[in-house]
Design a protein around this motif. Structure first.
Motif, PDB file in Angstrom:
ATOM      1  N   ILE A 197      20.247  26.683 -27.100  1.00 25.08           N
ATOM      2  CA  ILE A 197      21.112  26.176 -26.141  1.00 25.08           C
ATOM      3  C   ILE A 197      20.911  26.680 -24.685  1.00 25.08           C
ATOM      4  CG2 ILE A 197      23.461  26.134 -25.229  1.00 25.08           C
ATOM      5  CD1 ILE A 197      24.413  26.389 -28.396  1.00 25.08           C
ATOM      6  N   ALA A 198      20.406  27.904 -24.619  1.00 27.49           N
ATOM      7  CA  ALA A 198      19.804  28.378 -23.015  1.00 27.49           C
ATOM      8  C   ALA A 198      18.637  27.713 -22.630  1.00 27.49           C
ATOM      9  CB  ALA A 198      19.654  29.903 -23.437  1.00 27.49           C
ATOM     10  N   ALA A 199      17.829  27.270 -23.748  1.00 26.77           N
ATOM     11  CA  ALA A 199      16.548  26.479 -23.325  1.00 26.77           C
ATOM     12  C   ALA A 199      16.941  25.090 -23.112  1.00 26.77           C
ATOM     13  CB  ALA A 199      15.426  26.642 -24.432  1.00 26.77           C
ATOM     14  N   CYS A 200      17.871  24.467 -23.643  1.00 23.35           N
ATOM     15  CA  CYS A 200      18.212  23.048 -23.096  1.00 23.35           C
ATOM     16  C   CYS A 200      18.808  23.127 -21.772  1.00 23.35           C
ATOM     17  CB  CYS A 200      19.076  22.487 -24.309  1.00 23.35           C
ATOM     18  SG  CYS A 200      18.112  22.057 -25.809  1.00 23.35           S
ATOM     19  N   ALA A 201      19.435  24.391 -21.442  1.00 22.43           N
ATOM     20  CA  ALA A 201      20.248  24.230 -20.287  1.00 22.43           C
ATOM     21  C   ALA A 201      20.880  23.250 -19.713  1.00 22.43           C
ATOM     22  CB  ALA A 201      18.969  24.810 -18.926  1.00 22.43           C
ATOM     23  N   PRO A 202      22.014  22.740 -20.378  1.00 28.77           N
ATOM     24  CA  PRO A 202      22.709  21.504 -19.966  1.00 28.77           C
ATOM     25  C   PRO A 202      23.379  21.627 -18.761  1.00 28.77           C
ATOM     26  CG  PRO A 202      23.691  22.410 -21.947  1.00 28.77           C
ATOM     27  CD  PRO A 202      22.515  23.272 -21.701  1.00 28.77           C
ATOM     28  N   ALA A 203      23.408  21.020 -17.802  1.00 27.24           N
ATOM     29  CA  ALA A 203      23.897  21.315 -16.361  1.00 27.24           C
ATOM     30  C   ALA A 203      25.528  20.805 -16.522  1.00 27.24           C
ATOM     31  CB  ALA A 203      23.322  20.403 -15.431  1.00 27.24           C
ATOM     32  N   PRO A 204      26.408  21.235 -15.652  1.00 25.16           N
ATOM     33  CA  PRO A 204      27.685  20.657 -15.568  1.00 25.16           C
ATOM     34  C   PRO A 204      27.641  19.188 -15.553  1.00 25.16           C
ATOM     35  CG  PRO A 204      27.543  22.641 -14.096  1.00 25.16           C
ATOM     36  CD  PRO A 204      26.046  22.376 -14.602  1.00 25.16           C
ATOM     37  N   GLY A 205      28.612  18.431 -16.195  1.00 26.46           N
ATOM     38  CA  GLY A 205      28.445  17.025 -16.175  1.00 26.46           C
ATOM     39  C   GLY A 205      27.522  16.247 -16.921  1.00 26.46           C
ATOM     40  N   ALA A 206      26.614  17.176 -17.897  1.00 25.83           N
ATOM     41  CA  ALA A 206      25.640  16.362 -18.429  1.00 25.83           C
ATOM     42  C   ALA A 206      26.258  15.497 -19.498  1.00 25.83           C
ATOM     43  CB  ALA A 206      24.655  17.447 -19.141  1.00 25.83           C
ATOM     44  N   ARG A 207      25.178  14.272 -19.930  1.00 26.87           N
ATOM     45  CA  ARG A 207      25.611  13.414 -20.908  1.00 26.87           C
ATOM     46  C   ARG A 207      24.386  13.700 -22.061  1.00 26.87           C
ATOM     47  NH1 ARG A 207      24.047   8.350 -20.164  1.00 26.87           N
ATOM     48  NH2 ARG A 207      25.508   7.750 -21.927  1.00 26.87           N
ATOM     49  N   ILE A 208      24.815  14.061 -23.135  1.00 25.24           N
ATOM     50  CA  ILE A 208      24.246  14.562 -24.251  1.00 25.24           C
ATOM     51  C   ILE A 208      24.395  13.565 -25.526  1.00 25.24           C
ATOM     52  CG2 ILE A 208      23.723  16.653 -25.892  1.00 25.24           C
ATOM     53  CD1 ILE A 208      25.155  18.216 -23.612  1.00 25.24           C
ATOM     54  N   ALA A 209      23.355  13.251 -26.254  1.00 29.11           N
ATOM     55  CA  ALA A 209      23.565  12.585 -27.500  1.00 29.11           C
ATOM     56  C   ALA A 209      22.702  13.401 -28.657  1.00 29.11           C
ATOM     57  CB  ALA A 209      22.904  11.202 -27.437  1.00 29.11           C
ATOM     58  N   ASP A 210      23.233  13.307 -29.967  1.00 36.47           N
ATOM     59  CA  ASP A 210      22.796  13.786 -31.071  1.00 36.47           C
ATOM     60  C   ASP A 210      22.625  12.831 -32.180  1.00 36.47           C
ATOM     61  OD1 ASP A 210      22.207  15.335 -33.222  1.00 36.47           O
ATOM     62  OD2 ASP A 210      23.181  17.085 -32.790  1.00 36.47           O
ATOM     63  N   PHE A 211      21.428  12.362 -32.236  1.00 35.60           N
ATOM     64  CA  PHE A 211      21.258  11.620 -33.435  1.00 35.60           C
ATOM     65  C   PHE A 211      20.907  12.155 -34.698  1.00 35.60           C
ATOM     66  CE2 PHE A 211      19.696  10.151 -29.195  1.00 35.60           C
ATOM     67  CZ  PHE A 211      20.291   8.759 -29.178  1.00 35.60           C
ATOM     68  N   GLY A 212      21.802  11.643 -35.819  1.00 42.64           N
ATOM     69  CA  GLY A 212      22.052  12.630 -37.192  1.00 42.64           C
ATOM     70  C   GLY A 212      22.681  13.704 -36.836  1.00 42.64           C
ATOM     71  N   SER A 213      23.824  13.601 -36.154  1.00 44.25           N
ATOM     72  CA  SER A 213      24.316  14.819 -35.882  1.00 44.25           C
ATOM     73  C   SER A 213      25.269  15.534 -36.777  1.00 44.25           C
ATOM     74  CB  SER A 213      25.499  14.566 -34.724  1.00 44.25           C
ATOM     75  OG  SER A 213      26.384  13.686 -35.202  1.00 44.25           O
ATOM     76  N   GLY A 214      25.331  15.093 -38.162  1.00 40.59           N
ATOM     77  CA  GLY A 214      26.358  15.772 -39.171  1.00 40.59           C
ATOM     78  C   GLY A 214      27.641  15.923 -38.470  1.00 40.59           C
ATOM     79  N   TRP A 215      28.278  17.084 -38.609  1.00 36.96           N
ATOM     80  CA  TRP A 215      29.565  17.207 -38.225  1.00 36.96           C
ATOM     81  C   TRP A 215      29.521  17.537 -36.593  1.00 36.96           C
ATOM     82  CZ3 TRP A 215      27.398  19.314 -42.321  1.00 36.96           C
ATOM     83  CH2 TRP A 215      26.885  20.610 -42.107  1.00 36.96           C
ATOM     84  N   GLY A 216      28.231  17.768 -36.000  1.00 36.33           N
ATOM     85  CA  GLY A 216      28.148  17.847 -34.552  1.00 36.33           C
ATOM     86  C   GLY A 216      28.530  19.396 -33.980  1.00 36.33           C
ATOM     87  N   GLU A 217      28.298  20.353 -34.824  1.00 39.84           N
ATOM     88  CA  GLU A 217      28.426  21.644 -34.336  1.00 39.84           C
ATOM     89  C   GLU A 217      27.596  22.267 -33.342  1.00 39.84           C
ATOM     90  OE1 GLU A 217      29.926  25.399 -33.960  1.00 39.84           O
ATOM     91  OE2 GLU A 217      30.853  23.936 -35.405  1.00 39.84           O
ATOM     92  N   LEU A 218      26.329  21.708 -33.221  1.00 38.80           N
ATOM     93  CA  LEU A 218      25.335  22.036 -32.308  1.00 38.80           C
ATOM     94  C   LEU A 218      25.484  21.232 -30.987  1.00 38.80           C
ATOM     95  CD1 LEU A 218      22.823  23.743 -31.257  1.00 38.80           C
ATOM     96  CD2 LEU A 218      21.339  22.038 -32.242  1.00 38.80           C
ATOM     97  N   LEU A 219      26.146  19.933 -30.907  1.00 41.07           N
ATOM     98  CA  LEU A 219      26.199  19.274 -29.803  1.00 41.07           C
ATOM     99  C   LEU A 219      27.459  20.025 -29.338  1.00 41.07           C
ATOM    100  CD1 LEU A 219      26.120  15.661 -28.969  1.00 41.07           C
ATOM    101  CD2 LEU A 219      28.189  16.690 -28.796  1.00 41.07           C
ATOM    102  N   MET A 220      28.551  20.130 -30.072  1.00 40.51           N
ATOM    103  CA  MET A 220      29.861  20.662 -29.322  1.00 40.51           C
ATOM    104  C   MET A 220      29.247  21.869 -28.347  1.00 40.51           C
ATOM    105  SD  MET A 220      32.871  19.745 -32.173  1.00 40.51           S
ATOM    106  CE  MET A 220      32.162  19.431 -33.578  1.00 40.51           C
ATOM    107  N   ARG A 221      28.627  22.866 -29.248  1.00 43.30           N
ATOM    108  CA  ARG A 221      28.200  24.072 -28.312  1.00 43.30           C
ATOM    109  C   ARG A 221      27.373  23.829 -27.282  1.00 43.30           C
ATOM    110  NH1 ARG A 221      27.568  29.331 -32.491  1.00 43.30           N
ATOM    111  NH2 ARG A 221      28.791  28.355 -34.141  1.00 43.30           N
TER     112      ARG A 221
END
Length: 251
Positions: A33-57
């Motif tokens: 997550i730190a390496a991805c460094a999503p900025a405030p307001g970022a738009r993120i997509a997870d393809f094959g997300s399962g229940w989305g735990e990583l995307l939610m974090r």
């Protein structure tokens, strides 16, 4: 009795015992997550997300950001929607029950796919191209995929039901990312403890939990035999041979 029935029963306890459906520790996830460094307001997509735990974090790490989870498993989607509601993210995290290869996403700041390259007809190369196409110039991609840590033995291939050319060495995976127009910013791999805990909770553990809870079921013997085969395939075959790499990539 069918192999499909046995597989269904082995996964009957569902995914509630897993934080994520991949060999990943809390510390390792935080580093990604730190390496991805999503900025405030970022738009993120997870393809094959399962229940989305990583995307939610990832969304939680970036104020005002939003996330799209693309997943076809209805049980995983149901769990994900429940988790998003419990964590106050229902208005920021959306689930789309469509195949990853069919989701028309573009213009994202970050696209993610962990262990889902099989969702694209062309496998890893096509997955990487799709993830690259989903992000704006300057965006990032988080890609998790299998690789051979060492040349697979016949026992490893048998345990996985795989062919030697199903995966490449780690450098080969990095080169495929580069060929898709992506630049590696960070490459890490699941360690052995992450793998052991994942197998214990998921592939082997699900079936064991069902067998313990259903000793008189007509398929109990078939399920325990399948569990034993999986355990033999892991500890006697692909443990330490199949790796899982997490690539943080710049577009």
């Amino acid at each position: 009795m069918s192999a499909e029935e046995v597989r269904a029963l082995m996964s009957a306890p569902g995914n509630e015992h897993l934080t994520w459906n991949t060999p990943l520790s809390e510390e390792h996830a935080a580093q990604l997550i730190a390496a991805c460094a999503p900025a405030p307001g970022a738009r993120i997509a997870d393809f094959g997300s399962g229940w989305g735990e990583l995307l939610m974090r990832l969304v939680e790490a970036a104020p005002g950001s939003t996330g799209d989870c693309v997943e076809t498993d209805p049980d995983a989607v149901a769990r994900g929607r429940r988790l998003a509601e419990e964590r106050g993210l229902a208005d920021r995290v959306r689930f789309h029950e469509v195949p990853a290869a069919e989701y028309p996403g573009e213009g994202y700041d970050l696209s993610v796919s962990i262990g889902s390259s099989h969702a694209w007809p062309g496998g890893t190369p096509e997955a990487l191209k799709a993830l690259r196409a989903a992000v704006r110039p300057g965006g990032r991609v988080l890609f998790g995929d299998g690789f051979w840590e060492r040349e697979p033995s016949p026992a490893a291939l048998e345990g996985l039901g795989a062919e030697a050319d199903d995966f490449s060495p780690l450098l080969g995976l990095v080169r495929q990312a580069e060929a898709a127009g992506l630049r590696p910013l960070q490459v890490t791999v699941a360690d052995q403890r992450e793998w052991d805990l994942f197998e214990a909770a998921a592939n082997i553990g699900r079936g064991e939990r069902w067998a313990l809870a259903n000793p008189g079921h007509r398929l109990h013997t078939a399920v325990t035999e399948a569990i034993d085969a999986r355990r033999t395939g892991y500890y006697g075959g692909y443990r330490g041979t199949l790796g899982l790499a997490y690539l943080v990539l710049g577009a």
